[in-house]
Write a protein that holds these residues in place. Structure first.
Motif, PDB file in Angstrom:
ATOM      1  N   GLY A   1       1.630   0.209  11.600  1.00 43.45           N
ATOM      2  CA  GLY A   1       2.012  -0.448  12.847  1.00 43.45           C
ATOM      3  C   GLY A   1       2.397  -1.904  12.673  1.00 43.45           C
ATOM      4  O   GLY A   1       2.369  -2.686  13.627  1.00 43.45           O
ATOM      5  N   LEU A   2       2.802  -2.280  11.450  1.00 40.85           N
ATOM      6  CA  LEU A   2       3.186  -3.676  11.205  1.00 40.85           C
ATOM      7  C   LEU A   2       4.670  -3.868  11.528  1.00 40.85           C
ATOM      8  O   LEU A   2       5.467  -2.941  11.364  1.00 40.85           O
ATOM      9  CB  LEU A   2       2.931  -4.058   9.738  1.00 40.85           C
ATOM     10  CG  LEU A   2       1.471  -3.967   9.292  1.00 40.85           C
ATOM     11  CD1 LEU A   2       1.354  -4.216   7.797  1.00 40.85           C
ATOM     12  CD2 LEU A   2       0.627  -4.976  10.053  1.00 40.85           C
ATOM     13  N   PRO A   3       5.038  -5.071  11.938  1.00 39.78           N
ATOM     14  CA  PRO A   3       6.455  -5.302  12.245  1.00 39.78           C
ATOM     15  C   PRO A   3       7.325  -5.314  10.989  1.00 39.78           C
ATOM     16  O   PRO A   3       6.835  -5.585   9.889  1.00 39.78           O
ATOM     17  CB  PRO A   3       6.454  -6.672  12.917  1.00 39.78           C
ATOM     18  CG  PRO A   3       5.183  -7.325  12.497  1.00 39.78           C
ATOM     19  CD  PRO A   3       4.198  -6.244  12.198  1.00 39.78           C
ATOM     20  N   TYR A   4       8.605  -5.045  11.178  1.00 35.58           N
ATOM     21  CA  TYR A   4       9.587  -5.155  10.105  1.00 35.58           C
ATOM     22  C   TYR A   4       9.816  -6.644   9.825  1.00 35.58           C
ATOM     23  O   TYR A   4       9.794  -7.424  10.771  1.00 35.58           O
ATOM     24  CB  TYR A   4      10.890  -4.478  10.564  1.00 35.58           C
ATOM     25  CG  TYR A   4      12.060  -4.788   9.697  1.00 35.58           C
ATOM     26  CD1 TYR A   4      12.322  -4.053   8.563  1.00 35.58           C
ATOM     27  CD2 TYR A   4      12.887  -5.886   9.998  1.00 35.58           C
ATOM     28  CE1 TYR A   4      13.380  -4.375   7.754  1.00 35.58           C
ATOM     29  CE2 TYR A   4      13.949  -6.206   9.179  1.00 35.58           C
ATOM     30  CZ  TYR A   4      14.188  -5.441   8.068  1.00 35.58           C
ATOM     31  OH  TYR A   4      15.226  -5.752   7.251  1.00 35.58           O
ATOM     32  N   PRO A   5      10.030  -7.089   8.601  1.00 34.30           N
ATOM     33  CA  PRO A   5      10.090  -6.312   7.366  1.00 34.30           C
ATOM     34  C   PRO A   5       8.682  -6.093   6.813  1.00 34.30           C
ATOM     35  O   PRO A   5       7.897  -7.042   6.700  1.00 34.30           O
ATOM     36  CB  PRO A   5      10.908  -7.203   6.431  1.00 34.30           C
ATOM     37  CG  PRO A   5      10.618  -8.590   6.894  1.00 34.30           C
ATOM     38  CD  PRO A   5      10.287  -8.511   8.359  1.00 34.30           C
ATOM     39  N   GLY A   6       8.403  -4.875   6.464  1.00 35.36           N
ATOM     40  CA  GLY A   6       7.031  -4.477   6.209  1.00 35.36           C
ATOM     41  C   GLY A   6       6.344  -5.067   4.991  1.00 35.36           C
ATOM     42  O   GLY A   6       5.162  -5.399   5.047  1.00 35.36           O
ATOM     43  N   GLY A   7       7.083  -5.196   3.875  1.00 35.32           N
ATOM     44  CA  GLY A   7       6.435  -5.589   2.623  1.00 35.32           C
ATOM     45  C   GLY A   7       5.650  -6.891   2.725  1.00 35.32           C
ATOM     46  O   GLY A   7       4.465  -6.956   2.401  1.00 35.32           O
ATOM     47  N   ALA A   8       6.324  -7.925   3.209  1.00 35.78           N
ATOM     48  CA  ALA A   8       5.682  -9.240   3.281  1.00 35.78           C
ATOM     49  C   ALA A   8       4.537  -9.236   4.305  1.00 35.78           C
ATOM     50  O   ALA A   8       3.495  -9.869   4.087  1.00 35.78           O
ATOM     51  CB  ALA A   8       6.726 -10.295   3.650  1.00 35.78           C
ATOM     52  N   GLU A   9       4.702  -8.484   5.396  1.00 38.17           N
ATOM     53  CA  GLU A   9       3.638  -8.386   6.418  1.00 38.17           C
ATOM     54  C   GLU A   9       2.410  -7.701   5.832  1.00 38.17           C
ATOM     55  O   GLU A   9       1.273  -8.114   6.062  1.00 38.17           O
ATOM     56  CB  GLU A   9       4.140  -7.574   7.624  1.00 38.17           C
ATOM     57  CG  GLU A   9       5.049  -8.333   8.540  1.00 38.17           C
ATOM     58  CD  GLU A   9       4.317  -9.396   9.350  1.00 38.17           C
ATOM     59  OE1 GLU A   9       3.120  -9.231   9.620  1.00 38.17           O
ATOM     60  OE2 GLU A   9       4.968 -10.402   9.700  1.00 38.17           O
ATOM     61  N   LEU A  10       2.661  -6.610   5.102  1.00 42.03           N
ATOM     62  CA  LEU A  10       1.547  -5.868   4.505  1.00 42.03           C
ATOM     63  C   LEU A  10       0.812  -6.746   3.486  1.00 42.03           C
ATOM     64  O   LEU A  10      -0.423  -6.752   3.406  1.00 42.03           O
ATOM     65  CB  LEU A  10       2.071  -4.584   3.862  1.00 42.03           C
ATOM     66  CG  LEU A  10       1.050  -3.475   3.643  1.00 42.03           C
ATOM     67  CD1 LEU A  10       1.721  -2.101   3.764  1.00 42.03           C
ATOM     68  CD2 LEU A  10       0.356  -3.558   2.303  1.00 42.03           C
ATOM     69  N   ASP A  11       1.570  -7.510   2.730  1.00 50.27           N
ATOM     70  CA  ASP A  11       1.019  -8.446   1.745  1.00 50.27           C
ATOM     71  C   ASP A  11       0.057  -9.418   2.434  1.00 50.27           C
ATOM     72  O   ASP A  11      -1.088  -9.619   1.989  1.00 50.27           O
ATOM     73  CB  ASP A  11       2.206  -9.196   1.104  1.00 50.27           C
ATOM     74  CG  ASP A  11       1.798 -10.091  -0.065  1.00 50.27           C
ATOM     75  OD1 ASP A  11       0.601 -10.176  -0.369  1.00 50.27           O
ATOM     76  OD2 ASP A  11       2.705 -10.706  -0.660  1.00 50.27           O
TER      77      ASP A  11
END
Ligand code: KG4
Ligand code: ZN
Length: 339
Positions: A180-190
């Motif tokens: 449920g994280l906003p795009y762009p996902g990679g940096a948000e997930l990090d």
């Protein structure tokens, strides 16, 4: 089209528009004099991902401004330029065409040579900014590619392993979406993973053969894990789940890179591509390389994600096409991997 030997000396105007970043740089040999990246992130966030035609149209709006800024920041005049370098493959075809058309027009009217750069070779070239010398093993991990490149000289490489399904960046982006994280996902997930417990969920180990990668099973495992939890539990443990998911991707990337270096008998390792900006990966690589006496070269995060400076760094190893031989040069959506 014959590329005769025009060496790339002097300041190059570099353009990279293969995906959703509009970027230009001035690079002289291995010296980056300026690097400007205009991200289209906010534009695409509304759609939850990159819309190719929207990206291409935005490139047409932004490119002139970005080029003007790159020249200004470098303190360079048009008349100072010794050539133009541009990404011609692989990428979104419309997006590539905008950059290539601009590059050809600028080079033609100013009687300059032009260098065509492969996007993956660009990513690999960023490792030189971190001080590496060939030969070395480079993990290239972006939104569309994940491979182990044994770099023999300059940006010439052999592929020792590659993903059998999703790219690592895709695994980050799909995992982020599931969380449920906003795009762009990679940096948000990090960012989220940085405050979670990586041992919270034990994701299965992917077991593709030898030096290949596989990430699609991991994404499915995350989907099943999330299905078994209540919404309240997911909300409470989102950071722990993200940290565990990231750790599983990182473990596979680090294991295969280290193994490749050992099999090749090479001590120098590097990472490239957007995923190389991941803080968990950078920390795990620092630890693994120290434990095994490998020399690690980490380009600055801004040189890992798409940028035009890396195009200039790659161009310094490539042959330029003399004026006006490049007029029929075309962009290609898919590129040759392992040039
Ligand atoms: O190289 P890149 O900028 O563009 C492509 O050539 O694809 O890589 C983009 C990919 C995306 O999947 C993005 O989510 C991922 O790199 N990425 C990250 C991070 N920053 C970008 N993945 C994990 N952690 C990051 N900090
Ligand atoms: Zn890229």
């Amino acid at each position: 089209m014959n590329a005769t030997d025009v060496s790339n000396r002097g300041p190059l105007l570099c353009i990279e528009t293969s995906c959703d970043d509009t970027s230009a740089a001035v690079v002289d040999g291995q010296t980056i004099r300026s690097s400007v990246v205009s991200s289209q992130t906010e534009l695409h966030a509304a759609f939850g991902g990159i819309v190719p035609e929207v990206a291409s149209r935005r490139h047409t709006e932004l490119l002139n401004v970005v080029i003007a800024q790159a020249l200004e920041e470098a303190g360079a005049l048009w008349s100072d330029l010794a050539g133009v370098a541009v990404t011609t493959q692989p990428g979104l075809i419309g997006a590539l065409l905008v950059g290539l058309s601009a590059a050809k027009a600028i080079a033609y009217v100013r009687h300059l040579p032009l260098t065509a750069v492969d996007h993956l070779q660009g990513h690999i070239a960023a490792a030189y900014a971190a001080g590496v010398q060939a030969p070395f093993v480079c993990l290239v991990a972006s939104g569309g590619h994940t491979l182990l490149a044994v770099v023999e000289e300059g940006v010439r490489y052999r592929v020792a392993g590659r993903t059998l399904d999703d790219a690592a960046g895709e695994a980050f982006d799909k995992g982020a979406r599931l969380l449920g994280l906003p795009y762009p996902g990679g940096a948000e997930l990090d960012r989220l993973a940085a405050r979670g417990d990586p041992a919270h969920v034990r994701f299965p180990r992917a077991l593709p053969r030898r030096l290949d990668f596989s990430f699609s099973g991991l994404k499915t495992a995350l989907l099943y894990d999330l299905r078994e939890r209540s919404a309240a539990e997911v909300a409470a443990q989102r950071a722990d789940i993200a940290a565990s998911y990231q750790a599983a991707i990182v473990r596979q990337l680090v294991d295969k890179l280290v193994r490749c270096a050992e099999e090749e008998g090479l001590r120098r390792i590097a990472v490239a591509g957007g995923v190389a900006a991941n803080s968990g990966l950078r920390a795990a690589l620092a630890e693994a390389s120290a434990a095994r006496s490998l020399d690690l070269y980490l380009p600055a995060p801004a040189l890992c994600t798409d940028n035009a400076a890396m195009v200039g760094l790659a161009a310094s190893f490539l042959r330029a096409m003399p004026w006006p031989d490049y007029l029929a040069l075309d962009a290609r959506a898919s590129g040759a991997v392992g040039l």
